[in-house]
Design a protein around this motif. Structure first.
Motif, short mmCIF file in Angstrom:
data_model
loop_
_atom_site.label_atom_id
_atom_site.label_comp_id
_atom_site.label_asym_id
_atom_site.label_seq_id
_atom_site.Cartn_x
_atom_site.Cartn_y
_atom_site.Cartn_z
N THR A 5 0.86 -1.21 -0.33
CA THR A 5 0.14 0.74 0.07
C THR A 5 1.11 0.75 -0.33
O THR A 5 2.19 1.42 0.60
CB THR A 5 -0.86 0.07 0.81
OG1 THR A 5 0.13 -0.28 2.32
CG2 THR A 5 -2.30 -0.71 1.57
N ALA A 15 -4.67 -3.50 3.82
CA ALA A 15 -3.86 -4.64 3.69
C ALA A 15 -3.79 -4.72 5.36
O ALA A 15 -2.68 -3.55 5.53
CB ALA A 15 -2.52 -3.45 3.33
N SER A 18 0.94 -7.65 8.62
CA SER A 18 1.36 -8.72 7.74
C SER A 18 1.29 -9.44 8.95
O SER A 18 1.80 -9.71 10.89
CB SER A 18 2.46 -8.81 7.42
OG SER A 18 3.87 -8.42 8.15
N THR A 43 -3.92 -9.38 1.84
CA THR A 43 -3.45 -8.10 1.43
C THR A 43 -4.69 -8.07 -0.33
O THR A 43 -5.00 -9.04 -0.45
CB THR A 43 -1.84 -8.01 0.46
OG1 THR A 43 -2.15 -9.24 -0.24
CG2 THR A 43 -1.22 -7.80 1.68
N GLU A 85 -9.63 -8.74 5.40
CA GLU A 85 -9.03 -9.06 4.11
C GLU A 85 -11.29 -9.13 3.28
O GLU A 85 -11.27 -8.85 2.00
CB GLU A 85 -8.81 -10.48 3.73
CG GLU A 85 -8.87 -11.13 2.00
CD GLU A 85 -7.79 -12.08 2.03
OE1 GLU A 85 -7.53 -12.05 0.76
OE2 GLU A 85 -7.95 -12.87 2.87
#
Length: 167
Positions: A5, A15, A18, A43, A85
């Motif tokens: 992003t 997003a 992680s 993502t 998501e």
């Protein structure tokens, strides 16, 4: 296909953070229950121009695979990221649900699959294993969506090859 992003990406391209690498430290493997989460990618690729369905197939395939993984494994962090998501995916493609050729392939199956999983998350919380029947429903709907997406990807590839030969 991890999308980064940037400042130029639209506001609706979410997003989630992680996942921790389970091999990096012992605390991260205990937080994820020792599961290998490295194959997951939560993502949603942003769409750059109209129509907003150019990245639909890769985004939908990624979502279907993540739904299947979350149905088979109990991990709170992955379940929360799956929800983020789905929210981003739905916000991005809901308005384009119908194309000039009909509905987006697999869209309803993906939402049905997540709705089944969301009912479980609402009742029992994230990180609790799904019952076998519910996991089967989530997996079956995700597989149906993947079949439709593979047909679409093959059709698009064939149309591209025909256009290249004619061009």
């Amino acid at each position: 296909l991890a999308a980064s992003t940037s400042a130029a990406s639209p506001a609706f391209a979410v997003a989630p953070p992680s996942l921790p690498d389970p091999s990096s430290s012992s605390s991260s493997s205990s937080a994820s229950g020792g599961l290998d989460l490295t194959g997951l990618d939560f993502t949603v690729e942003p769409e750059k121009k109209l129509p907003f369905s150019q990245n639909y197939v890769p985004n939908a395939i990624r979502l279907a695979n993540n739904l299947k993984w979350c149905a088979a494994h109990a991990d709170a962090k992955a379940d929360e990221q799956l929800k983020a998501e789905v929210v981003a995916f739905t916000a991005l493609y809901r308005r384009d649900m119908y194309t000039q050729y009909g509905p987006l392939p697999g869209f309803n199956d993906l939402l049905t699959s997540f709705s089944a999983a969301a009912g479980h998350y609402q009742r029992y919380g994230y990180g609790v294993a799904m019952p076998e029947k519910l996991a089967g429903t989530v997996t079956r709907n995700a597989d149906t969506a993947l079949k439709a997406l593979r047909r679409t990807a093959v059709t698009e590839k064939m149309e591209g090859e025909l256009a290249a030969r004619a061009g």
